[in-house]
Design a protein around this motif. Structure first.
Motif, PDB file in Angstrom:
ATOM      1  N   ALA A  89       0.380  -1.436  -0.379  1.00 18.80           N
ATOM      2  CA  ALA A  89      -0.139  -0.080  -0.123  1.00 18.80           C
ATOM      3  C   ALA A  89       0.154   1.411   0.128  1.00 18.80           C
ATOM      4  O   ALA A  89       0.945   2.271  -0.822  1.00 18.80           O
ATOM      5  CB  ALA A  89      -0.804  -0.599   1.285  1.00 18.80           C
ATOM      6  N   SER A  90       1.741   1.538   0.887  1.00 13.39           N
ATOM      7  CA  SER A  90       2.617   2.569   0.728  1.00 13.39           C
ATOM      8  C   SER A  90       3.066   2.695  -0.397  1.00 13.39           C
ATOM      9  O   SER A  90       3.871   3.928  -1.062  1.00 13.39           O
ATOM     10  CB  SER A  90       4.000   2.629   1.905  1.00 13.39           C
ATOM     11  OG  SER A  90       3.391   2.027   2.890  1.00 13.39           O
ATOM     12  N   ASN A 190      -6.526   3.399  10.676  1.00 10.29           N
ATOM     13  CA  ASN A 190      -5.434   3.776  11.748  1.00 10.29           C
ATOM     14  C   ASN A 190      -5.074   4.827  11.535  1.00 10.29           C
ATOM     15  O   ASN A 190      -5.146   5.409  10.974  1.00 10.29           O
ATOM     16  CB  ASN A 190      -4.422   3.026  10.840  1.00 10.29           C
ATOM     17  CG  ASN A 190      -3.092   3.194  11.339  1.00 10.29           C
ATOM     18  OD1 ASN A 190      -3.074   3.751  12.059  1.00 10.29           O
ATOM     19  ND2 ASN A 190      -2.090   2.276  10.774  1.00 10.29           N
ATOM     20  N   ASP A 218      -6.641   3.244   1.861  1.00 14.43           N
ATOM     21  CA  ASP A 218      -5.560   2.648   2.693  1.00 14.43           C
ATOM     22  C   ASP A 218      -6.995   1.104   2.702  1.00 14.43           C
ATOM     23  O   ASP A 218      -7.197   1.260   3.778  1.00 14.43           O
ATOM     24  CB  ASP A 218      -4.881   2.495   3.338  1.00 14.43           C
ATOM     25  CG  ASP A 218      -4.028   2.789   2.641  1.00 14.43           C
ATOM     26  OD1 ASP A 218      -3.492   2.801   1.413  1.00 14.43           O
ATOM     27  OD2 ASP A 218      -2.756   3.182   2.999  1.00 14.43           O
ATOM     28  N   TYR A 221      -6.672  -3.733   6.306  1.00  8.18           N
ATOM     29  CA  TYR A 221      -7.417  -4.294   7.221  1.00  8.18           C
ATOM     30  C   TYR A 221      -9.012  -5.034   7.089  1.00  8.18           C
ATOM     31  O   TYR A 221      -9.308  -5.692   8.206  1.00  8.18           O
ATOM     32  CB  TYR A 221      -7.513  -3.139   8.555  1.00  8.18           C
ATOM     33  CG  TYR A 221      -6.074  -2.281   9.014  1.00  8.18           C
ATOM     34  CD1 TYR A 221      -5.238  -3.317   9.875  1.00  8.18           C
ATOM     35  CD2 TYR A 221      -6.369  -1.267   8.711  1.00  8.18           C
ATOM     36  CE1 TYR A 221      -4.794  -2.356  10.196  1.00  8.18           C
ATOM     37  CE2 TYR A 221      -4.652  -0.852   8.896  1.00  8.18           C
ATOM     38  CZ  TYR A 221      -3.499  -1.551   9.288  1.00  8.18           C
ATOM     39  OH  TYR A 221      -2.777  -1.527  10.383  1.00  8.18           O
ATOM     40  N   SER A 268      -3.296  -4.260   0.459  1.00  9.11           N
ATOM     41  CA  SER A 268      -1.791  -4.997   0.799  1.00  9.11           C
ATOM     42  C   SER A 268      -2.051  -6.295   1.587  1.00  9.11           C
ATOM     43  O   SER A 268      -3.167  -6.942   2.371  1.00  9.11           O
ATOM     44  CB  SER A 268      -1.440  -4.078   1.880  1.00  9.11           C
ATOM     45  OG  SER A 268       0.099  -4.695   2.431  1.00  9.11           O
ATOM     46  N   SER A 270       0.214  -7.296   3.328  1.00  8.72           N
ATOM     47  CA  SER A 270       1.493  -7.047   4.635  1.00  8.72           C
ATOM     48  C   SER A 270       0.750  -7.707   5.878  1.00  8.72           C
ATOM     49  O   SER A 270       1.399  -8.463   6.789  1.00  8.72           O
ATOM     50  CB  SER A 270       1.942  -6.163   4.756  1.00  8.72           C
ATOM     51  OG  SER A 270       2.546  -4.964   3.929  1.00  8.72           O
ATOM     52  N   ARG A 278       6.189  -7.531   0.559  1.00 13.52           N
ATOM     53  CA  ARG A 278       6.261  -6.049  -0.055  1.00 13.52           C
ATOM     54  C   ARG A 278       5.233  -6.248  -0.838  1.00 13.52           C
ATOM     55  O   ARG A 278       5.476  -5.683  -2.107  1.00 13.52           O
ATOM     56  CB  ARG A 278       7.524  -5.120  -0.390  1.00 13.52           C
ATOM     57  CG  ARG A 278       8.066  -5.149   1.156  1.00 13.52           C
ATOM     58  CD  ARG A 278       7.496  -3.932   1.785  1.00 13.52           C
ATOM     59  NE  ARG A 278       7.630  -2.929   2.062  1.00 13.52           N
ATOM     60  CZ  ARG A 278       6.185  -1.926   3.107  1.00 13.52           C
ATOM     61  NH1 ARG A 278       5.444  -2.535   3.606  1.00 13.52           N
ATOM     62  NH2 ARG A 278       6.515  -1.268   2.915  1.00 13.52           N
TER      63      ARG A 278
HETATM   64  C1  LIG Z   1      -3.308   2.779   6.450  1.00  9.46           C
HETATM   65  C2  LIG Z   1      -2.007   1.314   6.686  1.00  9.46           C
HETATM   66  N1  LIG Z   1      -1.608   1.632   5.143  1.00  9.46           N
HETATM   67  C3  LIG Z   1      -1.011   1.653   4.821  1.00  9.46           C
HETATM   68  C4  LIG Z   1       0.024   0.700   5.827  1.00  9.46           C
HETATM   69  C5  LIG Z   1       1.363   0.027   5.235  1.00  9.46           C
HETATM   70  O1  LIG Z   1       1.082  -0.963   4.240  1.00  9.46           O
HETATM   71  P1  LIG Z   1       2.118  -1.707   3.380  1.00  9.46           P
HETATM   72  O2  LIG Z   1       3.173  -2.560   4.131  1.00  9.46           O
HETATM   73  O3  LIG Z   1       1.499  -2.215   2.088  1.00  9.46           O
HETATM   74  O4  LIG Z   1       2.676  -0.835   1.980  1.00  9.46           O
HETATM   75  C6  LIG Z   1      -0.234   0.689   6.759  1.00  9.46           C
HETATM   76  C7  LIG Z   1       0.819  -0.088   7.944  1.00  9.46           C
HETATM   77  O5  LIG Z   1       0.547   0.308   9.092  1.00  9.46           O
HETATM   78  C8  LIG Z   1      -1.195   1.054   6.901  1.00  9.46           C
HETATM   79  O6  LIG Z   1      -1.793   1.264   8.078  1.00  9.46           O
END
Ligand SMILES: Cc1ncc(COP(=O)(O)O)c(C=O)c1O
Length: 443
Positions: A89-90, A190, A218, A221, A268, A270, A278
């Motif tokens: 996601a990042s 988050n 994002d 979750y 994601s 993750s 990743r």
């Molecule tokens: C809202 C949110 N977006 C993205 C991420 C990170 O995602 P990724 O590991 O896929 O980059 C997190 C991780 O804590 C998150 O809480």
């Protein structure tokens, strides 16, 4: 001042800040089996070790499309053309900003406030430092009146300044430059764990269409959900509790207003399989998904995470991923959530702490957001917790959208507690330590 009773005690650290999955919750043996299949099957190993297509490993795109379709049940099936494989996601947020924004024509970035703090730097990198604005989160997930009036004012300013076309991004057939980015984590946010209501999701999509904003969510979750009642069961843990904004954009008022649409979902692996992979996916209109795949870094050799994509792909058609989510992750996180919440209710609520409970029926995500009794300040409690109790906590100020300097006091009394990283018994012990810190600070 006398030292607090536990200051001298040599306690092992407890970390309620870290937002990572505990390694015990990651399916290493299954990933090993998948990797073995990949490396011992030349028809998979060869593409796995090569550069892949820009849009990502085709079998994974197709399997992700099917898997998401079963979970979100959108109005129409999800084609693999709507899926672009990402580096998580990042990484993908950075790609979205690179492809679909212009640092001038795109007037600014709105982030639901409090926000996922690490997304801010990605907006900064894309040229939006100083132009990130927070939209307060209300009971239904976003204060739409605030956002609408901010968008109206920004639009008037842009017209007055003659900001009518992209300045730095020449036209390309695969991209559209949006006027605004609106970033949110609509489900189990988050840090607040709030769930944006369906009404607000729909009205937000209408606003995005009206102001030509791209909604970037994002949705990392969504799969991690369980009953808010201890020991209870969700009626349908295999289905999402609400449609994503990208789903809403497909059905609302007859569907998207153009072939690009106004929403992109950032998913994601993750939190499901391991952040080290990743690997993630984006879902959007086929035009946007393709445009994303044309970001310069993917044009240079293909989508990110090609090798991991082939490994993860082995886990979808067999149904393993779904089974793992439903039989391992959801119960394990439910247990941790209820352990942490129970400890908060027992040890912290009597001290005046308030807990945000997003819904009476459903809970999910990684976090619990609490508010300290006044006049306690999170910054002070975080410092004391570290010094007195070897306890790591995240202060609410960390999650202010736009990182105002100095931080405002909006979340000065809040703490985010993560239940994903520590073992359940450490969650209980962490809360006991926090209670001691609060008692000491309240004296
Ligand atoms: C809202 C949110 N977006 C993205 C991420 C990170 O995602 P990724 O590991 O896929 O980059 C997190 C991780 O804590 C998150 O809480």
């Amino acid at each position: 001042m006398t030292a607090p009773p536990n200051q001298q005690r040599n306690q092992p650290p407890i970390d309620l800040l870290c937002g990572w999955p505990n390694p015990a919750l990651l399916p290493a043996p299954n990933l090993l089996r998948s990797a073995t299949t990949v490396f011992t099957t030349p028809s998979i190993a060869n593409p796995a070790l090569g550069y892949g297509p820009d849009e990502g490993y085709e079998p994974l795109r197709a399997h992700v499309a099917q898997w998401l379709g079963a979970f979100y049940q959108p109005c129409d099936p999800i084609s693999s053309g709507r899926i672009c494989i990402t580096g998580g996601a990042s990484q993908n947020l950075a790609c979205v900003m690179a492809v679909f924004t212009d640092p001038v024509y795109t007037r600014g970035v709105w982030m639901v406030d409090p926000t996922y703090h690490l997304a801010g730097r990605i907006m900064d990198d894309a040229g939006f430092a100083g132009r990130i604005r927070g939209v307060p989160e209300d009971e239904e997930g976003i204060d739409l009146a605030f956002l609408a009036s901010g968008l109206r004012a920004a639009e008037e300013k842009a017209h007055a300044e003659g900001n009518t076309e992209p300045k730095f991004k020449p036209p390309r057939p695969w991209r559209k430059i949006y006027k605004y980015i609106i970033y949110a984590v609509p489900t189990f946010a988050n840090p607040s764990t709030k769930i944006m209501s369906l009404d607000h999701r729909e009205r937000l999509v209408r606003l995005a269409r009206q102001y030509d904003a791209l909604l970037v969510t994002d949705d990392v979750y969504d799969f991690l959900q369980w009953s808010a009642i201890p020991g209870g069961k969700l009626a349908a843990p295999e289905h999402a509790c609400l449609p994503r904004l990208v789903d809403v954009d497909r059905y609302l008022d007859g569907g998207p207003v153009d072939e690009w649409g106004h929403a992109i979902s950032n998913g994601s692996f993750s939190k499901l399989l391991g952040p080290g992979a990743r690997t993630g996916w984006a879902e959007a209109s086929e035009k946007v998904a393709y445009g994303l795949s044309q970001v310069g870094s993917s044009r240079s050799g293909g989508a990110p995470s090609q090798l991991c994509s082939t490994i993860i792909d082995q886990l979808l058609p067999s149904g393993f991923l779904n089974t793992y989510i439903q039989q391992t992750l959801q119960p394990a996180y439910a247990k941790r959530y209820h352990t942490l919440l129970g400890a908060i209710q027992e040890d912290l609520v009597p001290l005046g702490v308030m807990v945000a409970s997003p819904s009476e029926t459903i809970a999910g995500g990684y976090f619990i957001w609490i508010t300290l009794p006044p006049p306690l300040l999170a910054a002070d409690i975080v410092q004391r917790a570290q010094q007195e109790e070897n306890l790591r906590l995240a202060p609410g100020t960390l999650f202010e959208a736009g990182s105002p300097q100095p931080p405002s006091d909006r979340f000065a009394g809040c703490l985010r507690l993560c239940f994903a990283w520590e073992e359940p018994r450490h969650l209980t012990e962490g809360v006991r330590r926090l209670a001691r810190v609060l008692k000491h600070a309240l004296v």
